[in-house]
Structures are given as structure tokens and as C-alpha cells.
Design a protein around this motif. Structure first.
Motif, short mmCIF file in Angstrom:
data_model
loop_
_atom_site.label_atom_id
_atom_site.label_comp_id
_atom_site.label_asym_id
_atom_site.label_seq_id
_atom_site.Cartn_x
_atom_site.Cartn_y
_atom_site.Cartn_z
N LYS A 1 -9.51 -11.50 0.89
CA LYS A 1 -10.26 -10.57 0.05
C LYS A 1 -9.51 -9.27 -0.20
N ARG A 2 -8.65 -8.89 0.75
CA ARG A 2 -7.86 -7.66 0.53
C ARG A 2 -6.95 -7.85 -0.68
N ARG A 3 -6.28 -9.00 -0.70
CA ARG A 3 -5.35 -9.30 -1.80
C ARG A 3 -6.11 -9.52 -3.10
N THR A 4 -7.22 -10.25 -3.02
CA THR A 4 -8.01 -10.52 -4.22
C THR A 4 -8.39 -9.22 -4.92
N GLN A 5 -8.91 -8.27 -4.14
CA GLN A 5 -9.38 -7.04 -4.76
C GLN A 5 -8.22 -6.24 -5.36
N GLN A 6 -7.05 -6.30 -4.71
CA GLN A 6 -5.87 -5.63 -5.29
C GLN A 6 -5.52 -6.24 -6.64
N ILE A 7 -5.52 -7.57 -6.67
CA ILE A 7 -5.13 -8.26 -7.90
C ILE A 7 -6.14 -7.97 -9.01
N LEU A 8 -7.42 -8.01 -8.66
CA LEU A 8 -8.46 -7.75 -9.66
C LEU A 8 -8.35 -6.32 -10.18
N ALA A 9 -8.21 -5.37 -9.25
CA ALA A 9 -8.14 -3.97 -9.67
C ALA A 9 -6.93 -3.74 -10.56
N ALA A 10 -5.78 -4.37 -10.18
CA ALA A 10 -4.56 -4.18 -10.99
C ALA A 10 -4.75 -4.77 -12.38
N ALA A 11 -5.59 -5.79 -12.50
CA ALA A 11 -5.82 -6.42 -13.80
C ALA A 11 -6.92 -5.71 -14.59
N GLY A 12 -7.45 -4.63 -14.03
CA GLY A 12 -8.48 -3.88 -14.73
C GLY A 12 -9.87 -4.49 -14.63
#
Lengths: 472, 281
Positions: A228-239
Motif C-alpha cells: 500500500k505504501r508503493r500503491t499510494q505513491q504511484i497513484l499520487a504521482a499519476a494525479g
């Protein structure tokens, strides 16, 4: 209908997922998928052997499909590794069917790898699909063993935080003799490391064996979605809108109970969700509140604790939500979560009247939102395991406009994982009508009795997931 | 007839939005004169902030709300704030400012007071808490509410602020205290059996239509006392829902032919706990 590409599913054969896929394929007149058991891979058998066994089994069990299988077999022919040809030749001698050697030759002649143009019908490369490894304690135990520091295959390349060692790891041998205690969270971080190692191995072997095959969900992206740490980073980076993570002014994340409370107070974020980084199914989730005026705390969670005098406590998934207010107990639970990797984010109040709240599990397939379920609960944790009620989004009170926004947020979320084509996205609807993605579940498509355009989930996926529709 | 709810969520409060500004804007709007029911939801991180500013604004602008009959202070679910953490304040100043008010509902018991509880027309007083302080019970006992028809108190547990006992409830059920009372709810209590036994023979039952002892820890002990009382026979509804009575007692209630609600039986054992594996969805 054009000839369907062969489907190879890595799964626990006989579970509801694999059965659901086979049922859908049979209803759609498609040949059955070849099922590769996780158990075999974890016992050390090469993917090539297991694939051959699966093909052989289909020919033995379904003689009526011999002709269909023969049409399918050439399409599996993408073998490159020399060592595999010998095994394949044996298979040809055994059953008189075309062996992988010939198939490999055909595969090499195909124009598939030369460019994006459609391959000739008789050389359609197979689809590869990973299913949830859950549901079996033997698999769980084998994955924890594979995550051990002394495990034979230690490829951590797919683990988003692979260089951080797991705390108090179990040795390969110790993990192998773990006892089945239903619901017990045995060593979640080591389990995740083992799973990432297995994914890396499968990716490696599949790449050698079937270089032209395509994944419905890329193994590396499955690993990222599971953390989930990585997921949220990826989502946030994708806007993609996500609940605000709990972080300090210089970006530091909490590391334990003490730093969590300090950050909550300094950031004025007094109500949060803490999630086990590699958890799913509400495993290791805490809805946690800290009263800034009194210092009191309340946690609602699925985590149960059994305390012992002479050994460390045992943490387990309780199907009954528990409420804790005792600081000592909470410090123990939260510190344990952080030792295994945890993620904390703002608690978005969920909508719903009369003491109930809900979120939306929105399935996205091949870029498009399809099946959706509102999970309605009288508790802050809405997962279906906790006997939440299921409704349609409309029944839960979402307007057409809000449903469209949920679908869009879900589609945007899966698009952040460009090499994946199926996920169940958990979308929160805030009280002001904003939508947020809380989770991206790579195996989040197991929704019963939900239809979309008259199709069950697996029927819809089988129709939507020919290679040309994949998110590549 | 206009029904309005004002609420400030976490993000809005962090961004500087304030409930008193919302009230002021409403008072300046053309619809203000028609507002008959006003609900103040979350006034912004209610576990930390009291509705003091909201109360002041409501008092200041009362002339803008001539049609207001129903007022709810603190309507929020656990998704916004734990009920037991809602910070309240002394709400008495509201009453003289709205002489036509008929119904007042309050949620949250922390720091709640109703120190000057006087109102000629108030028909309904509902206080929803996880734990109601005995100082509030004393405020109500000292009240002058000649027109009160419905009194509904969620008493709660001592962990969340219920520090009273039967002796604090007796003054509320004295005949003549609220001459027009027809609905009495002393509910959501951890001493529900004691309350049931005390009420079973209380003269106030003769004037009541509804006795509401729901949502608490009522067991066979309290229920036996009620069943044995001839006074409950005049009730139009005895609400005992969400209780811990046995199957046998539920059966006896059903056979009694009395208008009683015994739904939502709670189990006392822990058999309902189960465990589930992690990786299943």
C-alpha cells in the motif's frame, strides 16, 4: 468470434477463482484455461514442467476437446530455452501430439515479436494470468519460507522495499514448520517478501518459456499494488486523488506508535486509517483516533491479540471488529504493524445515513469500469469479510453523476499501472462529493452475483481480455 | 417549511471555513425566514472544539429565523466524530432566543450543560450521548418546561461520562414535574435493569403513552419487574428493543399481548467471534 488465445492461469486449482474462470470460458465456448498450481511452483517444479503437465491433463481429461486443444497447442509455441525442448520432445513421444519442439519452431516463425501488428490466427500468443495465492495455509507457509533470509531463491527485484530487512525473520526451516492457526498473521512482511520472490521467478521463467506471452497483470505491478505504501505513491504521482498520507513537514512517515501520535498532533490529522502495507481483506487495518484535547485514543480494528507471559503476542484477523482504548495495548499493536511495514492516511468520513457507511468496490477491466458493489457497514471497516451488506451503488444512494465519478476515479487508478488490465479498486466518496482511491486490489475481482451487461465478472473479463485489449 | 443542515467537514475546517460564518450567511439569505428545522452537524473537529461560536451566532441572528421550530445541535456519525468525544457546551442561551421552539435535540455529552432550562413551548427534548453527566440530569430536574411531551435521554456508560445513578433519575419521573409528558425514554443505559425496576411501579407510568428503555443492557431481571407491574398495561408502546433478555422472556412478552418491542436481541456469549484468512480478495 476470432480464435481465443490460450489462457494460462497461475492459481490454486479448484478454488472459486479458477473454477469461476473455467465456468465462464465454458459458457462462452472457449477452451479451458491451463491451470498452473502455486503449490507445484513452490515445491520447486519449473514452470515448463507444470505447463506440460497442465496440457497433458487437459488432453487426458477432456478427450472431447482433443481437436480444440490441438488447435490451441500451436499457439503455445514460444519456447526458446533449449533445455525445455528435450522435455517437450518427450511429451510428443508420450501422446503423439505435436510437442513443444515443433510448436517452438512455429512460434519462432511468427511475426508476433516483430511489431504490434496482429499475429496470424494460428500463432496467437498465450495470455498469462496470476491469481490470488490465498486460501491455503500450505501456500502461505511456503511463501513465508521463500521470504526467509536463507531461502534458495532470493530475488527481491520486485519488492518495492526489498532492501529493508524484515524484522526478526524466520529461517527457511523454521518457517517451513509453522502450524496452521486460522486467521493468525504469521509474518506478514516475510510473506510479502516470499510472494515478491515467487513473482520474480515466475516472471523470469515465463519470459524464457513464452517470450511472446502477455500478462493480464504484470507481476511487478502486482507486487506494487500489494504494497500500500508503493500503491499510494504511484497513484499520487499519476494525479489520482488519494486520502492524504500522514507525513511530517519534511515528508517523514511514522515508524512506530510514538512517532505516529506525534505526527498526528503536529499535522492536526486526528483521525486516520493505519494499514498493514502488504495486507488485504481488511487484514491489519485500524481506524484510529487521537483526541487532541484529552489525549484519549480509540481504535476500531480487525486485529485480535492473544497475549502470553513467556512469548510474544500472537496477532490474528478477527471477524468481529474490536475496539481498543488502552494505550499499552494499542502501542503493542501499532508497533507490531510498523515493524511489518504500515501506511497511515487521513480517515475520509464515508457517506451513509442511519449509522451506516459505505465505499465502492469498482472493478476495472481493460481500461473500463464495469462491475461495482457498494459495501455497506455499520462500522468504519467495510470489507465484505466482515459481513458488510452489499448493495448496488444506486441502492446505497449514489447519484448517476457520483457513480460516473467513481468509475472515472477507478479507471484513472488502474491506468496508473500501465501493464495491468484487471483490478478491484476501492473508491471512497467523501461527504463533500469528492472521490478518493483507497486501495487497488490486483485480485479484487472476486465479486459474486454481480452482473454487468448480463455478464458475470469472469465472463466479462474473458470477453474483454483478448491480447489486443490489454493495457500494454 | 424548509429543512437545513449546516456542517463543516475536516478539510473545510482546516481550510478556514467556520460554522458561525455559515449560520450568518444563512441568516442573510432569502430562505432564512422559512427555515423551520435547522440541524448543526459537525462544527469542525468536534472532538476538540465546542459549538460555542455556533450557539452565539444562532442567538445573535435569531430574529432572522422566525419559523424555526426544530433545532438539532451535533448531528454527526462516528465517521465524523465518536459520539462520546463530541465536545458540547452550555446550550441554555438558545432557549430564550427562540421562544417558539418546539423540539431540541442534542448529541454529545462532553461538557454539556442546560443550566437555565426554561421554555414555555418546548415539547420535545432529546439528548443523545455515550454518557450523560449527572449535572445535566440535575439541570433537567430543575427545568421549567410546562409543555414538554417527550423526554428522551441516552444515558450511556460511566466510561463515557455517565456518573449518575437512580437517585439522579428519580427527580425526573416525579408526577407533576412534566405534567404533559407522554413519552419517556431513559435508554442506552448500562443500568437498564435498575431503571426498569424503578419505573415498573412509578406513578408517572399512568400519564405515559410510550416508555422507551431500548438500546441498553436490559436483561430478564429488569424485564421481570416490568412484566409484574399492572401499570405498564396502559402503555401504547413499551420499547425494549436491543436488549439481553432470554428467549423465554421474549416468549412471555409475546404471550402477554402487550404492545412491546422486543426486537434486536443481543447475545452475551462470545461465540460470534470468528477469524478469517488475509489473502482472500
Amino acid at each position: 468470434m476470432p480464435p481465443a488465445e490460450p489462457l494460462i492461469v497461475i492459481c490454486n486449482p479448484g478454488d472459486r477463482r479458477s473454477e469461476g474462470i473455467q465456468l465462464a470460458r465454458s459458457r462462452l465456448g472457449m477452451p479451458p484455461a491451463l491451470l498452473i498450481p502455486y503449490a507445484g511452483l513452490l515445491q520447486g517444479q519449473p514452470l515448463a514442467d507444470l505447463l506440460e503437465q497442465a496440457m497433458q491433463q487437459h488432453l487426458d481429461e477432456l478427450p472431447g476437446q482433443r481437436q480444440a486443444m490441438q488447435q490451441q497447442l500451436p499457439q503455445l509455441a514460444q519456447v526458446q530455452a533449449d533445455g525445455l525442448r528435450e522435455q517437450a520432445g518427450t511429451m510428443q513421444q508420450r501422446n503423439g501430439q505435436p510437442g513443444l519442439t515443433e510448436l517452438a519452431a512455429q512460434g519462432r516463425d511468427s511475426n508476433w515479436r516483430s511489431g504490434p501488428a496482429a499475429p496470424a490466427p494460428d500463432t496467437i500468443p498465450p495470455l498469462l494470468r496470476l491469481e490470488s495465492p490465498g486460501g491455503s495455509f500450505e501456500i502461505e507457509r511456503a511463501l513465508i519460507a521463500l521470504g526467509a533470509p536463507d531461502a534458495p531463491d532470493a530475488d527481491d527485484s520486485l519488492h518495492p522495499y526489498g532492501s529493508q530487512p524484515d524484522l526478526r525473520p524466520l529461517s527457511f526451516k523454521a518457517a517451513g514448520v509453522l502450524k496452521d492457526m486460522p486467521g493468525v498473521l504469521h509474518h506478514p512482511s516475510q510473506w510479502f517478501r516470499g510472494y515478491c520472490r515467487l513473482l520474480a521467478r515466475i516472471q523470469r521463467e515465463a519470459g524464457q518459456l513464452l517470450p511472446a506471452a502477455r500478462w493480464t497483470n504484470d507481476p511487478g505491478e502486482i507486487a506494487a499494488m500489494t504494497d500500500k505504501r508503493r500503491t499510494q505513491q504511484i497513484l499520487a504521482a499519476a494525479g489520482v486523488p488519494v486520502p492524504r498520507p500522514l507525513r511530517g513537514s519534511s515528508g517523514q512517515a511514522p515508524v512506530d506508535y510514538g512517532s505516529l501520535r506525534e505526527l498526528m498532533l503536529s499535522q492536526r490529522m486526528h483521525r486516520i486509517f493505519i494499514k498493514l502495507a502488504s495486507g488485504s481483506a481488511a487484514s491489519g487495518v485500524i481506524a484510529y483516533q487521537l483526541n487532541p484535547a484529552t489525549g484519549a485514543e480509540v481504535a476500531v480494528t480487525t486485529i485480535g491479540v492473544e497475549n502470553y507471559i513467556t512469548r510474544p503476542p500472537v496477532y490474528y484477523n478477527s471477524g468481529k471488529l474490536r475496539r481498543y482504548t488502552d494505550p499499552a495495548l494499542l502501542a503493542g499493536i501499532i508497533n507490531w504493524l510498523y515493524r511489518h511495514g504500515a501506511y497511515a492516511e487521513q480517515w475520509i468520513p464515508k457517506p451513509g445515513g442511519s449509522g451506516q457507511s459505505f465505499d465502492i468496490r469498482q472493478l476495472v477491466v481493460a481500461g473500463r469500469a464495469c462491475h461495482a458493489v457498494a459495501r455497506v457497514s455499520t462500522t468504519p471497516i467495510t470489507n465484505l469479510h466482515l459481513r458488510s451488506r452489499r448493495m448496488t451503488p444506486a441502492e446505497a444512494g449514489l447519484t448517476e453523476e457520483m457513480q460516473a465519478q467513481v468509475r472515472q476515479t477507478a479507471e484513472q487508478s488502474l491506468a496508473a499501472f500501465p501493464r495491468s488490465s484487471v483490478a478491484g479498486i476501492d473508491v471512497l466518496v467523501g461527504s463533500t462529493g469528492r472521490t478518493y482511491t483507497a486501495d487497488v486490489n490486483p485480485f479484487g475481482d472476486l465479486l459474486y452475483d454481480v452482473e454487468y451487461h448480463g455478464c458475470s465478472i469472469y465472463e466479462w473479463e474473458m470477453k474483454q481480455l483478448p491480447w489486443r485489449n490489454l493495457a500494454l | 417549511m424548509t429543512v437545513v443542515k449546516l456542517s463543516i467537514d475536516y478539510d473545510a475546517f482546516e481550510e478556514g471555513k467556520r460554522i458561525e460564518t455559515e449560520i450568518e450567511q444563512l441568516s442573510n439569505s432569502p430562505e432564512a425566514a422559512a427555515v423551520s428545522s435547522l440541524t448543526i452537524g459537525d462544527w469542525g473537529q468536534a472532538y476538540e472544539n465546542s459549538p460555542e461560536d455556533a450557539i452565539q451566532a444562532l442567538v445573535k441572528h435569531s430574529a432572522s429565523f422566525p419559523a424555526l421550530r426544530r433545532l438539532f445541535i451535533g448531528e454527526m456519525g462516528y465517521e465524523e466524530c465518536e459520539i462520546s468525544w463530541i465536545t458540547q457546551t452550555d446550550l441554555s442561551p438558545l432557549l430564550p432566543a427562540y421562544p417558539e421552539l418546539q423540539s431540541l435535540t442534542v448529541q454529545g455529552g462532553t461538557n454539556l450543560r442546560l443550566s437555565q432550562l426554561q421554555h414555555d413551548k418546548l415539547e420535545e427534548l432529546i439528548i443523545i450521548t455515550g454518557g450523560l453527566g449527572k449535572n445535566v440530569l440535575a439541570d433537567i430536574a430543575a427545568a421549567n418546561l410546562p409543555n414538554l411531551q417527550k423526554l428522551e435521554l441516552y444515558l450511556g456508560v460511566d466510561n463515557y461520562g455517565f456518573d449518575g445513578g437512580l437517585e439522579d433519575l428519580y427527580p425526573l419521573i416525579e408526577p407533576g414535574k412534566f405534567p404533559k409528558l407522554t413519552y419517556l425514554g431513559l435508554k442506552n443505559s448500562e443500568i437498564q435493569d435498575e431503571i426498569a425496576a424503578a419505573l415498573a411501579d412509578a406513578p408517572i407510568l399512568d400519564q405515559l403513552e410510550t416508555l422507551d428503555l431500548s438500546l441498553g443492557t436490559l436483561s430478564d431481571t429488569g424485564a421481570e419487574a416490568l412484566l409484574a407491574s399492572p401499570r405498564i398495561k396502559g402503555l401504547k408502546l413499551l420499547n425494549l428493543s436491543r436488549h439481553y433478555m432470554s428467549d423465554g422472556l421474549i416468549e412471555r412478552w409475546k404471550k402477554s399481548g402487550l404492545p412491546v418491542d422486543v426486537s434486536d436481541q443481543q447475545k452475551t456469549d462470545d461465540d460470534d467471534d470468528w477469524r478469517y484468512p488475509s489473502i482472500t480478495e
